[in-house]
Design an enzyme around this catalytic site. Structure first.
Site: not given
Length: 259
Positions: A52, A111
């Protein structure tokens, strides 16, 4: 047409995310424009994950199909030349089979999320960490994180616009550690799964931050998970502390993976 895998690193701040968007800068758009400079024509690349706005890449992986049978090193050098001055780098490239796919061949994604704990503005890490002014209880956050491990319905921790067919995912790792960064003490979250829901990691971190302050107990995380209700989630933290750190495949793809 030979297919090439690309390991991509990027600073997410100037981009509206990975995915190409009309009238908005994107990482995908920057790489496709660089590809058009070395092989004229339209190019479409596929990525392991679509990050994003503001989210960074340390080990994003994409693939492209080209006309020329490039030497992988020369391909990465040529792309890096044409990517300037965008904060995007091709850190490795490899020739792969035609059926290999950056997204669908992946078996895990990792992540990293960084929280910086200091009151003074973060001049060097601005845009690369979520900065908070208070200390956090790492042990309590790890206890809360442990409630999320395994196979669950993660409806509570996915965005309302998530397009995944099912909210059920298996979380393999959610490790919380305190480290001393160059700008001050940080809390790092290491998160690993085969795939993730939209905003899942940021929802985890925002919720666990509440545990770290004492506003939530670790058991509250379990109750939120069991609620299967987005309203039960804690705050969703900002994207600029999040990094797609690594994408795993059944066999090593890049020479740097074999070291």
């Amino acid at each position: 047409m030979p297919r090439f895998a690309l390991k991509v690193e990027y600073h997410g701040k100037p981009f509206a995310g990975w995915q190409r968007q009309k009238d908005q800068p994107s990482v995908q758009g920057a790489i496709e424009a660089a590809l058009a400079r070395i092989e004229p024509g339209e190019h479409t690349i596929a990525a392991a994950g679509r990050t994003d706005t503001g989210v960074h890449g340390l080990g994003q992986v994409a693939h492209c199909d080209l006309e020329k049978n490039w030497d992988p090193f020369r391909l990465s050098e040529a792309l890096n030349y044409h990517l300037k001055p965008a904060p995007v780098a091709i850190v490795d490239a490899a020739l792969v089979d035609d059926e290999w796919h950056a997204r669908f061949s992946a078996v895990e994604r990792q992540y990293l999320f960084r929280i910086l704990m200091r009151r003074a503005p973060a001049t060097h890490d601005e845009g690369q960490v979520w900065q908070i002014k208070h200390d956090l209880d790492v042990a309590a956050m790890q206890a809360g994180a442990n409630m999320l491990l395994g196979n669950h319905d993660f409806t509570t921790f996915r965005s309302s616009i998530c397009q995944a067919a099912s909210p059920v995912k298996t979380l393999d790792e959610l490790r919380v550690e305190r480290v001393q960064g160059l700008s001050g003490p940080e809390v790092h979250f290491h998160v690993r799964a085969r795939s993730f829901l939209h905003n899942q990691v940021r929802s985890f971190v925002g919720t666990l931050e509440r545990v770290g302050t004492g506003a939530w107990s670790p058991e509250d995380v379990k109750h939120a998970l069991e609620a299967k209700d987005r309203a039960a989630c804690g705050p969703v933290c900002p994207g600029h502390g999040l990094y797609l750190a690594r994408v795993g495949y059944p066999d090593p793809v890049f020479s740097s993976d074999r070291v």
